[in-house]
Design an enzyme around this catalytic site. Structure first.
Site, short mmCIF file in Angstrom:
data_model
loop_
_atom_site.label_atom_id
_atom_site.label_comp_id
_atom_site.label_asym_id
_atom_site.label_seq_id
_atom_site.Cartn_x
_atom_site.Cartn_y
_atom_site.Cartn_z
N LYS A 44 0.82 -1.07 0.15
CA LYS A 44 -0.05 0.01 -0.18
C LYS A 44 0.87 1.30 -0.03
O LYS A 44 0.62 2.08 -0.87
CB LYS A 44 -0.80 -0.09 1.17
N GLU A 73 10.56 -4.60 4.55
CA GLU A 73 10.61 -6.09 4.27
C GLU A 73 10.25 -6.40 2.64
O GLU A 73 10.99 -7.07 1.83
CB GLU A 73 9.55 -7.01 4.81
N GLY A 113 -5.05 -1.55 4.79
CA GLY A 113 -4.25 -2.77 4.36
C GLY A 113 -4.80 -4.33 4.60
O GLY A 113 -4.83 -4.99 3.83
N ARG A 114 -5.20 -4.18 5.94
CA ARG A 114 -5.87 -5.54 6.24
C ARG A 114 -7.21 -5.76 5.68
O ARG A 114 -7.88 -6.96 5.97
CB ARG A 114 -5.80 -5.66 7.68
N GLU A 121 -4.59 -6.62 14.88
CA GLU A 121 -4.41 -5.28 14.31
C GLU A 121 -5.20 -4.14 14.43
O GLU A 121 -5.03 -3.10 14.80
CB GLU A 121 -3.72 -5.24 13.03
N HIS A 149 -5.47 -33.51 18.05
CA HIS A 149 -4.55 -34.35 18.25
C HIS A 149 -3.31 -33.40 18.81
O HIS A 149 -2.29 -34.07 18.97
CB HIS A 149 -4.12 -35.16 16.94
N LYS A 158 9.42 -0.74 14.19
CA LYS A 158 10.12 -0.38 13.07
C LYS A 158 11.27 0.52 13.13
O LYS A 158 12.33 0.50 12.49
CB LYS A 158 9.02 0.34 12.01
#
Ligand code: F6P
Length: 533
Positions: free
Chosen positions: A206, A212, A267-268, A353, A384, A494
């Protein structure tokens, strides 16, 4: 005490908790034969049974009163109307416009954004169609075989989760890869068997400033050029999805190959925008539009249904009942469908978030719990592994079970076993079983679950399912009076990472941090000095 916890509806729920305490859910079923159908709802193609919760009619009445008092309907209408409800970033929150299939104008600051949305959709259709048909080729004229989405957070989790969920709809020739982590292992593994001549990269960000993503994108570009491809090949092998045209162009991607979205898409919440390009490439643009249709159906239900019969509102308020009145702190998402294996990770970002906040819109510190820990794994694997704690541990963890009636395969025996296990787990969690002689065999029961049934996991039902959770998170944020659309909490780490990264290259011991951080930095520097080539 906050206004919320002093409000009449909050206090009414606290009183109600006392009245209901000590009545196990199984007893509520014994008293009320109609309970299962009354506490179930069909909406937008999903069927949700929420009867295995510690609730009675009065609980719902009081929870809905709290939602009303919190102005959930007015906030919802403000979001749909494009008001700047993301106050700390001064932005509208209009991901619902991306999937509004009515063609009606959608206004942001007096401008109708629906033509821009339609224009990007038709560019996505053209581009995905040409890659899928083989008309779009790599620089040597060979058809694309591998698509690598480079993005992180909302620019990764949504498209990745949907591509996994819609694998049965995938294109035979195309293999999807998702690179998100700055850990070099991620891109190294993704490119290990890829052919530079037939690999297409989508750089999704965005902001187009995320460290990253840009690091991975530069590595991908270098990989292409190191294979002997000329500089002009970048245009055939790199496209970008972003709101930041300047940064895309500065990176060296032709803006003709950029798919735009807008700052009113969080963004999400962005998989409905061009961030969904990998979905269109893998499953086709028709499937992508069906995904939008499914979400649109849930949006209409959320906008129109009375709060008492409104699925996102009910799931949100039952969640609040568990968290704020019964003291739970985490929520399990257990899809009984392997194709949904990335859903828990996706919902982690969406919920944590959005609602991991402790300051209200009025800048006051909250004195009640907000977002809880979201986690999960597909059933039956979880049974399990960690289900032991759900059944006999000391913490009560409400669970959402998601199950599809019709699978994408013909292994009927497998499917019957899968579905039987899903239903058995919610029954066991609720009923428990008593063993007086052998306490280790005692199951207290009274552990709550919702069961979400999907007919077939297809683009439309998946769209509705995702939108259901989006609106659930929204409603909870309204009640808690927090801003569900910012994420300032991620900023500090950050900034500090940039400082520390620079310190790795300095000489002399680092002493500017706390003792622990200094020690870790100095250890890494010593190792780095002796081993780096
Ligand atoms: O750091 C958090 C975050 O901003 C998320 O909210 C977002 O989804 C992710 O990083 C990626 O951001 P971008 O799409 O701008 O690269």
């Amino acid at each position: 005490m906050s206004l919320l916890t002093q409000s009449p509806s909050w206090r009414a729920l606290a009183d109600h908790r006392e009245a209901l305490a000590g009545t196990p859910i199984r007893e509520l079923f014994e008293r009320d034969t109609d309970r299962a159908s009354r506490f179930s709802l069909d909406a937008a193609g999903l069927f949700v049974d929420y009867s295995k919760n510690p609730i009675v009619d009065d609980t719902i009445t009081r929870l809905v009163a709290l939602a009303r008092e919190a102005g959930v309907d007015a906030h919802r209408d403000a979001m749909f109307a494009g008001e700047r409800i993301n106050r700390t970033e001064n932005r509208a929150v209009l991901h619902v416009a991306l999937r509004d299939r009515s063609g009606a104008p959608r206004m942001v600051d007096g401008v109708d954004v629906s033509p821009q949305i339609a224009a990007v959709l038709s560019r996505m259709r053209r581009f995905s169609g040409s890659v899928r048909s083989g008309a779009w080729t790599g620089y040597t004229g060979r058809e694309i075989t591998d698509i690598v989405n480079i993005g992180i957070g909302g620019s990764d989790l949504g498209p990745k989760m949907v591509c996994e969920a819609l694998r049965p709809y995938g294109h035979e020739r195309l293999t999807m890869h998702f690179v998100s982590n700055v850990d070099g292992a991620d891109i190294v593994e993704a490119l290990k068997h890829a052919d530079p001549e037939t690999t297409l990269f989508i750089v999704s960000s965005k902001t187009f400033t995320t460290r990253e993503t840009l690091t991975n994108a530069h590595t991908a570009r270098a990989w292409l050029l190191a294979s002997g491809a000329p500089e002009e090949a970048v245009a055939r092998h790199f496209v970008a999805v972003s709101t930041n045209t300047e940064a895309v162009s500065a990176f060296g991607i032709d803006t003709d190959n950029m798919f735009e979205f807008w700052d009113w898409v969080g963004g999400r919440y962005s998989l409905w925008s061009a961030i969904g390009l990998p979905i269109a490439l893998m499953a086709g643009m028709d499937a992508f539009e069906q995904l939008l249709d499914g979400a649109d159906a849930m949006d209409r239900h959320f906008a129109d249904a009375p709060l008492e019969r409104n699925l996102p509102v009910l799931l949100a308020m039952i969640g609040i009942w568990h968290q704020n009145f019964l003291g739970t702190t985490s929520q399990l998402i257990a899809p009984y469908d392997n194709y949904l294996h990335r859903l828990p990770a996706y919902l982690q970002q969406l919920d944590m978030e959005s609602n991991g906040k402790s300051v209200t819109l009025d800048h006051a510190r909250v004195d009640y719990m907000t977002g809880s820990v979201i986690w999960g794994e597909p059933g039956t694997n979880g049974q399990h592994a960690f289900f032991q704690l759900l059944h006999q541990g000391t913490a009560v963890i409400p669970a959402d079970f998601i199950v599809c009636m019709q699978p994408h395969h013909t292994l009927n025996e497998h499917h019957d076993i899968l579905v039987a296990n899903c239903f058995a787990q919610s029954e066991a969690l609720m009923n428990g079983s008593r063993s007086v002689d052998e306490p280790h065999r005692n199951f207290e029961g009274n552990r709550p679950t919702n069961t979400i049934c999907v007919d077939t996991l297809n683009p439309a039902s998946l769209g509705a399912l995702i939108a259901l959770y989006e609106h659930k998170v929204f409603v909870q944020g309204c009640v808690w009076r927090i801003n569900s659309f910012d994420q300032w909490g991620v900023e500090l780490g950050k900034k500090l990472a940039v400082v520390i990264e620079k310190e790795f290259a300095l000489s002399g011991p680092i002493e500017s941090h706390d003792g622990s951080t200094n020690q870790l930095i100095n250890r890494f520097r010593a190792w780095r000095k002796t081993t780096r080539v």
